[in-house]
Design an enzyme around this catalytic site. Structure first.
Site: not given
Ligand code: IDP
Ligand code: MG
Length: 134
Positions: A10, A50, A58, A92, A103, A113, A116, A127
């Site tokens: 990222k 996304y 978010f 995450t 991460r 983080n 991805h 994807e």
């Molecule tokens: P993942 O990347 O671990 O699969 P997802 O729930 O699919 O997590 O969320 C996609 C991305 O959205 C995360 O990697 C992170 O960058 C962002 N994200 C997820 N939850 C939050 C949140 O609560 N606040 C801000 N950003 C978030």
């Molecule tokens: Mg995800």
């Protein structure tokens, strides 16, 4: 069984000059990098990628962040690639991620983080096709 997953370094990690360390880890974990490119997503491309999160609070911030600078997108190949890559990345939220995960080591916040990874077969296929035409 050999499987493919979509990985992204990222914009936060690209900015921190840690592309090399992340790619080294990918290779050390036995992944083959089947495809790779650097690109600067537009806001619309980030929103499309996304789209499953479009009703989350978010979504707006996340897609601004993901279009804020260059990122590296890769197709990774390995036995059990999807689950293994998610294990290497960690949770995450970097604060919840286990020591030794990417991460935990490189993430800054639940949003920024560092990496991805796809979460299932169908999403991996979708994807990969989003970034790499056959
Ligand atoms: P993942 O990347 O671990 O699969 P997802 O729930 O699919 O997590 O969320 C996609 C991305 O959205 C995360 O990697 C992170 O960058 C962002 N994200 C997820 N939850 C939050 C949140 O609560 N606040 C801000 N950003 C978030
Ligand atoms: Mg995800």
């Amino acid at each position: 069984m050999t499987e493919k997953t979509l990985a992204i370094i990222k914009p936060d990690a690209v900015k921190k000059n840690i592309i090399g360390r992340i790619i080294q880890r990918i290779e050390d974990e036995g992944f083959k990098i089947a495809a790779m490119k650097m690109l600067h997503l537009t806001k619309d491309e980030a929103k499309g990628f996304y789209i499953v999160h479009k009703s989350r609070p978010f979504y707006e911030d996340l897609t601004n962040f993901m279009s804020s600078g260059p990122a590296i997108v890769m197709t990774l190949e390995r036995d059990d690639a999807i689950a293994h890559w998610r294990q290497v990345m960690g949770a995450t939220d970097p604060a919840q991620a286990k020591p030794g995960t990417l991460r935990r080591e490189f993430g800054f916040s639940v949003e920024r983080n560092a990496t991805h990874g796809s979460d299932a077969r169908e999403t991996a296929e979708w994807e990969i096709a989003y970034f790499f035409k056959k």
